[in-house]
Design a protein around this motif. Structure first.
Motif, PDB file in Angstrom:
ATOM      1  N   THR A  53     -15.034   4.814   6.847  1.00  0.00           N
ATOM      2  CA  THR A  53     -16.441   4.987   6.495  1.00  0.00           C
ATOM      3  C   THR A  53     -16.554   5.665   5.138  1.00  0.00           C
ATOM      4  OG1 THR A  53     -16.940   5.308   8.846  1.00  0.00           O
ATOM      5  CG2 THR A  53     -18.638   5.946   7.282  1.00  0.00           C
ATOM      6  N   ASP A  75     -22.334  -3.381  -3.547  1.00  0.00           N
ATOM      7  CA  ASP A  75     -22.969  -4.647  -3.209  1.00  0.00           C
ATOM      8  C   ASP A  75     -22.498  -5.768  -4.137  1.00  0.00           C
ATOM      9  OD1 ASP A  75     -25.007  -6.188  -1.688  1.00  0.00           O
ATOM     10  OD2 ASP A  75     -25.984  -6.314  -3.659  1.00  0.00           O
ATOM     11  N   GLN A  78     -19.194  -6.986  -3.280  1.00  0.00           N
ATOM     12  CA  GLN A  78     -19.136  -7.395  -1.872  1.00  0.00           C
ATOM     13  C   GLN A  78     -18.134  -6.553  -1.083  1.00  0.00           C
ATOM     14  OE1 GLN A  78     -18.653 -11.668  -1.684  1.00  0.00           O
ATOM     15  NE2 GLN A  78     -20.489 -12.012  -2.889  1.00  0.00           N
ATOM     16  N   THR A  79     -18.158  -5.253  -1.354  1.00  0.00           N
ATOM     17  CA  THR A  79     -17.288  -4.317  -0.644  1.00  0.00           C
ATOM     18  C   THR A  79     -17.861  -4.087   0.745  1.00  0.00           C
ATOM     19  OG1 THR A  79     -16.711  -3.264  -2.735  1.00  0.00           O
ATOM     20  CG2 THR A  79     -16.254  -2.017  -0.721  1.00  0.00           C
ATOM     21  N   ARG A  80     -17.080  -4.378   1.746  1.00  0.00           N
ATOM     22  CA  ARG A  80     -17.538  -4.273   3.133  1.00  0.00           C
ATOM     23  C   ARG A  80     -16.952  -3.029   3.784  1.00  0.00           C
ATOM     24  NH1 ARG A  80     -21.284  -6.769   1.657  1.00  0.00           N
ATOM     25  NH2 ARG A  80     -21.147  -8.986   1.274  1.00  0.00           N
ATOM     26  N   VAL A  81     -17.772  -2.001   3.857  1.00  0.00           N
ATOM     27  CA  VAL A  81     -17.406  -0.746   4.506  1.00  0.00           C
ATOM     28  C   VAL A  81     -18.713  -0.086   4.957  1.00  0.00           C
ATOM     29  CG1 VAL A  81     -17.428   0.604   2.347  1.00  0.00           C
ATOM     30  CG2 VAL A  81     -16.046   1.391   4.270  1.00  0.00           C
ATOM     31  N   ARG A 167     -12.060   0.756  -3.949  1.00  0.00           N
ATOM     32  CA  ARG A 167     -11.805  -0.537  -3.309  1.00  0.00           C
ATOM     33  C   ARG A 167     -10.325  -0.736  -2.985  1.00  0.00           C
ATOM     34  NH1 ARG A 167     -14.951  -4.848  -3.429  1.00  0.00           N
ATOM     35  NH2 ARG A 167     -13.374  -6.168  -4.422  1.00  0.00           N
TER      36      ARG A 167
END
Length: 170
Positions: A53, A75, A78-81, A167
């Motif tokens: 997180t 955003d 497209q970093t997904r966390v 990242r």
């Protein structure tokens, strides 16, 4: 209303303690109580365990600019966390005016995002002492592993290089 905002601003800064910035990578984030803008109680990092997180911690209203740059960068790449904004305010007076402060944040933040904003009042000093609060306009970018240990920390303001370093930890 303008006078109320000036008084509130003075009260919010009246009881501030200064803490030198810290290197916290590898340390467990302290257990602190907060509440989402949806009025859901949370204990950080306990309620986040089991998942990596990102916490974007702000100590002043002006740190929202830095937080917004981080959110846009995340955003755009497209970093997904899972990300939580954590306004963290120390002192007795802010706690006394927490409803006013939270309502002000609610008026400026779209309702679908309220669950991702966790205000910390009672334990605000603990968080500020943990990270340091020099240059308070800079967000504290804290990436926690699934056990609540800091695996990335940045407090020097947004940069593309810092975003890429974050990242690389995901």
């Amino acid at each position: 209303m303008r006078y109320l905002m000036i008084i509130a601003s003075l009260l919010l800064t009246a009881c501030s303690s200064s803490y030198p910035n810290q290197a916290i990578k590898g340390q467990v984030f302290p257990s602190v109580e907060g509440q989402t803008l949806e009025k859901q109680a949370m204990i950080l990092p306990d309620d986040l365990k089991g998942q990596v997180t990102l916490l974007l911690v702000g100590y002043k209203q002006d740190s929202q600019f830095d937080i917004d740059r981080w959110l846009i960068g995340l955003d755009m790449t497209q970093t997904r966390v899972p990300v939580f904004e954590v306004p963290t305010i120390q002192g007795l007076f802010p706690r006394m005016f927490s409803t006013l402060i939270d309502n002000g944040m609610r008026s400026g933040i779209p309702k679908p995002l309220w669950k991702g904003v966790v205000t910390v009042y009672k334990d605000g000093e603990r968080v500020q002492a943990f990270t340091g609060n020099e240059q308070p306009n800079n967000a504290r970018v804290v990436l926690l592993n699934s056990q609540g240990t800091v695996i990335y920390f940045h407090d020097q303001g947004f940069s593309v290089d810092a975003l890429n370093q974050l990242r690389s930890q995901l």
